[in-house]
Design an enzyme around this catalytic site. Structure first.
Site, PDB file in Angstrom:
ATOM      1  N   ASP A   1       0.823  -1.206   0.000  1.00  0.00           N
ATOM      2  CA  ASP A   1       0.000   0.000   0.000  1.00  0.00           C
ATOM      3  C   ASP A   1       0.862   1.263   0.000  1.00  0.00           C
ATOM      4  O   ASP A   1       2.032   1.230   0.385  1.00  0.00           O
ATOM      5  CB  ASP A   1      -0.889   0.039   1.256  1.00  0.00           C
ATOM      6  CG  ASP A   1      -2.157  -0.798   1.105  1.00  0.00           C
ATOM      7  OD1 ASP A   1      -2.322  -1.453   0.055  1.00  0.00           O
ATOM      8  OD2 ASP A   1      -2.982  -0.788   2.032  1.00  0.00           O
TER       9      ASP A   1
ATOM     10  N   HIS B   1      -7.571   4.096   1.212  1.00  0.00           N
ATOM     11  CA  HIS B   1      -6.543   4.463   2.188  1.00  0.00           C
ATOM     12  C   HIS B   1      -7.227   4.623   3.545  1.00  0.00           C
ATOM     13  O   HIS B   1      -8.272   5.253   3.652  1.00  0.00           O
ATOM     14  CB  HIS B   1      -5.908   5.781   1.732  1.00  0.00           C
ATOM     15  CG  HIS B   1      -4.754   6.252   2.568  1.00  0.00           C
ATOM     16  ND1 HIS B   1      -3.708   5.432   2.942  1.00  0.00           N
ATOM     17  CD2 HIS B   1      -4.463   7.478   3.083  1.00  0.00           C
ATOM     18  CE1 HIS B   1      -2.833   6.137   3.647  1.00  0.00           C
ATOM     19  NE2 HIS B   1      -3.273   7.375   3.755  1.00  0.00           N
TER      20      HIS B   1
END
Length: 303
Positions: A13, A134
């Site tokens: 990520d 996110h």
């Protein structure tokens, strides 16, 4: 366990957050320790990340960001419900607070999500095969509906639903963090029907909350995968194949002022925990464990 073929997607990520994050994720990919990445298009090194993905043929999707830094949609940069008084997104918890008070305009959420998909396409030359949120904003009430609509509109098939088996037994997670994780889990349970209705898919098993940062070790990853696969109910996929997504955050620590999404890098990004994840993921004993368990690393576009 032997009979099952496990397809493991290890997603790095926050690709694009800063040059040192990008470098760490690329090093992991080249070492066979990460098989997929999620790009923050509002990250300060997003364009560089997209170039690296193209150069090394790294499978890349979109890490939609509504909580950290600045929006990418020009119209929303000045006067928008998504911004705090400093002109940035509300933050991980601030976003949740504003949402619960009914202060966020969902048409602006949709506008920003679409702008991020468009910017992703501009940077990479293709639509994202997968798109997640996110700080897990994509499973929050109301946001989940808009998020699902955007995915359906663009034909983006895959997302992430962060329900982690065995999370409740992880007594090493501090209570404040555990409260946040359990909130994410509850929101995720309530999101399943919405995503299903819009024809969106995700991995059979998600792992990543219990193995983040300092809690990552070769054994924590091994046991998380093994116990999750064993726990899969008998109605498990008939194909004999189980897909697992392991969310990871490797990188070399950010050095301010470089990095972030408009406000500079956060504490987790500057911490040793990122490097710890990188060093753990590239350990040869982890790679040999995958082989011995018939675990094949892949990305969403391979499913």
């Amino acid at each position: 366990l032997r009979m099952l073929q496990v397809k493991l997607i290890i997603t790095g990520d926050d690709f694009g957050y800063c040059p040192r994050r990008n470098q760490g994720i690329v090093d992991c990919f080249l070492a066979g320790a990460v098989s997929n990445v999620s790009l923050l298009v509002n990250g300060s090194a997003a364009a560089d990340a997209a170039k690296l993905a193209r150069r090394y043929n790294i499978p890349i999707g979109l890490h939609a960001n509504l909580s950290e830094g600045s929006p990418v949609c020009e119209e929303l940069k000045t006067n928008s419900s998504l911004l705090n008084q400093d002109g940035f997104f509300h933050g991980k918890m601030g976003f949740r607070t504003a949402l619960s008070k009914g202060l966020l305009n969902m048409s602006e959420v949709k506008q920003e999500l679409k702008a991020q998909v468009e910017l992703f396409r501009e940077l990479t030359g293709h639509l994202p095969p997968h798109m997640d949120g996110h700080q897990h904003v994509h499973v929050l009430p109301e946001v989940r509906n808009v998020f699902a609509e955007v995915l359906e509109e663009y034909g983006i098939k895959y997302t992430r639903v962060p329900i982690e088996p065995g999370l409740h037994n992880c007594d090493w997670i501090p209570p404040s963090l555990m409260d946040f994780y359990l909130g994410v889990e509850e929101d995720s349970f309530n999101t399943v029907d919405v995503f299903t209705k819009h024809g969106i898919r995700w991995a059979d098993i998600y792992i990543g909350l219990s193995t983040m940062g300092r809690n990552m070790s070769v054994s924590s990853i091994q046991s998380a995968i093994d116990s999750a696969v064993l726990q899969l109910p008998a109605r498990a996929p008939h194909s004999g194949t189980v897909t697992v997504e392991l969310m990871v955050h490797p990188g070399y620590p950010s050095v301010p002022p470089v990095g972030g999404c408009g406000e500079g890098p956060d504490d987790f990004s500057q911490s040793w925990e990122r490097l710890h994840e990188l060093q753990t993921l590239i350990k040869p004993e982890l790679q040999s464990h995958y082989k011995s368990r018939n675990i094949q690393l892949c990305s969403f576009k391979d499913l």
